[in-house]
Enzyme design. Sequence first.
Site, PDB file in Angstrom:
ATOM      1  N   CYS A  82      25.187 -79.685-101.073  1.00 43.30           N
ATOM      2  CA  CYS A  82      24.400 -78.866-100.135  1.00 43.30           C
ATOM      3  C   CYS A  82      24.482 -79.561 -98.782  1.00 43.30           C
ATOM      4  CB  CYS A  82      22.962 -78.728-100.615  1.00 43.30           C
ATOM      5  SG  CYS A  82      22.796 -78.140-102.316  1.00 43.30           S
ATOM      6  N   ALA A  83      25.601 -79.402 -98.085  1.00 43.96           N
ATOM      7  CA  ALA A  83      25.982 -80.320 -97.014  1.00 43.96           C
ATOM      8  C   ALA A  83      25.400 -79.991 -95.645  1.00 43.96           C
ATOM      9  CB  ALA A  83      27.510 -80.369 -96.909  1.00 43.96           C
ATOM     10  N   CYS A 135      13.931 -83.993 -99.251  1.00 41.62           N
ATOM     11  CA  CYS A 135      13.024 -84.391 -98.171  1.00 41.62           C
ATOM     12  C   CYS A 135      11.633 -83.838 -98.470  1.00 41.62           C
ATOM     13  CB  CYS A 135      13.539 -83.909 -96.813  1.00 41.62           C
ATOM     14  SG  CYS A 135      13.891 -82.145 -96.726  1.00 41.62           S
ATOM     15  N   GLY A 139      25.250 -81.251 -91.899  1.00 41.96           N
ATOM     16  CA  GLY A 139      26.466 -82.041 -91.851  1.00 41.96           C
ATOM     17  C   GLY A 139      26.336 -83.497 -91.460  1.00 41.96           C
TER      18      GLY A 139
END
Length: 830
Positions: free
Chosen positions: A195-196, A345, A199
């Site tokens: 789940c980039a 997070c 970036g």
Amino acid sequence: MGGRGRSRTQRKHFKQSRDNVWKYSSKSDASSAADADKSGDAEATKKDSWEPLKTHNAAFEDYYKEQGIVTTEEWDTFIEVLRKPLPAAFRINSSSQFCLDIRSQLENDFVKSLQSEFTGDEAEALRPLPWYPENLAWHSNFSRKQLRKTQTLERFHEFLKLAHEIGNITRQEAVSMVPPLFLDVHPDHFVLDMCAAPGSKTFQLLEIIHRANKPGTLPSGMVVANDVDVQRSNLLIHQTKRMCTANLIVTNHEAQDFPGCRLSKFHHNSSDIQSANGLSINQLVFDRVLCDVPCSGDGTLRKAPDIWRKWNVGMGNGLHCLQIKIAMRGISLLKVGGRMVYSTCSMNPVENEAVVAEILRRCGDSVELLDVSDVIPQLVRRPGLKKWKVRDKGLWLSSYKDVPVYRRPGMLSSMFPSGRSIVDSSDNGDDEGVAEAQRDDGNVAVQPTINSTSSHSEVNDDEVSSLPLERCMRIVPHDQNTGAFFIAVFHKHSPFPAEDKNETGNGQLLDKDKNFAESARETASNSDDILEANLCEATSVGDAEIDARSLDNKPNQALGDEEPEDKQGENESEPQKVGMKRKLKNQGKWKGIDPVILLKEESVINSIKAFYGIDDSFPLYGHLVTRNNDTDSVKRIYYISKSVKDVLELNILAGQQLKIASVGLKMFERQTSKDGNSTECRYRISSEGLPLLLPYITKQILLAPLVDFKHLLQYKSIKFGDLVDAELVESASKLVLGCCVVVLKEAHQASSIPIQVDSSTVAIGCWKGRSNINVMVTALDCTDMLERLQKRTGTDNAQTTEPENGGVNGASSPNDTDMKEETTADMVAL
């Protein structure tokens, strides 16, 4: 509870812009201000327009007090820090040519200047993060108002903006830098970032695999960066484009269904096909997997304080199932002996420890949760929880047996510490089956629970997990003035039983993968033709050209969004149609994405190779790809590494399972000016590809002393007669019309060609006209390079003498207009 439904919700959430309540008022406050303005109450208008939202949420505080994330004694400190804005943080690109120069400028210029101008906390507002290696990550606690306070701070702010746009630094939240550090990535690793977007972690991974490389070499590893949302992928592509790498593939897939690209036994055992394509891999598995899953995001409250008013317990509960699916798919794509980092997070144990515990239960002895408490000792972290509760519809639930019968279809037993589905004898017996069935929500079969007892055994009201969840780590804001983050590190010891049974390293083989394998078998005889016609389907940032007809004239349907149900068969349910040679040649499998073609036109490659004198040791053949079958219309040529080439060929043989959004390093661009058409080679070297190609070029090279090199950067175009160095004037006059490379000549350097290239070599691409040399580098790159040279040499730009007739006021060659258009197209604002 389905994965597709979850991902659509998540994409919608990502497209919504967040309110910056540190600056603006809420919508309700804005309405009050408008009403007050109409009534003529200017004082009320002023007050309401700038009153920030309250950073309070009773449900949030009640939830985390009960969970025991922090002790009662430190709760007030924890909440107080959460309500303060997050300090800015940035990371120096460790693979940048100017990495050490930038670090030295921070340490010896900005830090010392600020310490001389300020006292107390302000003097320490700019400092390196103590836990990040080699002082390459920094913390800045200046507000926007403070950045305008002094000349030093204004200069520092301009430095940050320019360095970020160039790619020398990356602005990134401090705790977001942590997960890649625990992956232990090596240059030869295949890495998957599931789940980039946006970036920053992908950029960090690319830095690691590139850092040890010598000029002109590429690592044997690569990074696959995936994100389901197309809009976020565009940001991901833009971020990683600053890295100038040939070792990256960007894909658009739901992470829980990321393709394995496993070849059938027919391909695996066919020596003819293996030798014909030179494949060293027969399935897509990875040495390292970063699984930074979608989450409720309450760890980012300091950066996005609008979450205070949006937060509710349903956010975490609703994502729990999707998080397990993504994590299990990541584990299944991991090589035996590989490592996966799971991170969020969020501070919520339902999204963190509960997911980790379910992974361990499903994987049994195949996967170990690593104890990394002795790694990065300067990083303050707290052990994971072994005990927590679940909140649902106003009820506190300590065990699954406490879940009301009517809520069990929507609640998973995996949310609780024991992970067991326990029902009373008075309950409907089918409820247990429903709950257990919901446990099987990934793509890998459920494994027996570790140390579990009968599903009807009695447990205490407050369950405590028997798994080693204390090996997880939770970073809380007030420990080191950061955001919050959760991290768990897994090591894969052996395949799952399901993997052994199906003889695959990618977990349980899906029916969809079987269909692709059968399709690949049917088209195996034409595999060479397919590779020639269509290596992959890709778009790169700034080059995406979506055909409206391919989207059925629906403007709201973005590239990569799911097709209507009646057309889904074109993409997945009928892969045998995709394997047809004609379809692959015309448009590739994925609608709206132009195919990238393996460049096999020898006349084009030979002309490039001969014009620049490219050494035979640099592999051009088989590594150049384009987007157009018509050689005369090819505008850009991209370069791919050996590892990327292998994956693209595997993808073709497996039925084009990967939906590729970007691939390749832009190496050559066609010059479209009048002079460009009259030169021996119509393709110029791009600034992105020059560092890789420079050690192998033996022609079209000019060595310029510092004074002439700086003149070129300052004025962009100089006549031969205005060059200071007589030897450079003579060399430039004799050079063939077309693209050339100007290399900064060191004081002790000989003028012999070819030159010896090392990490300190500075070079730019230029165009040699009939009477001028024109720089083919963006204005931002020129500005940054001038600043770097000034720091290295201790000179000042103001001391440089302007040419009498050259520069911006001098006569320009006919290709100047074209040059400006090309460089402007390369500039992408943040």
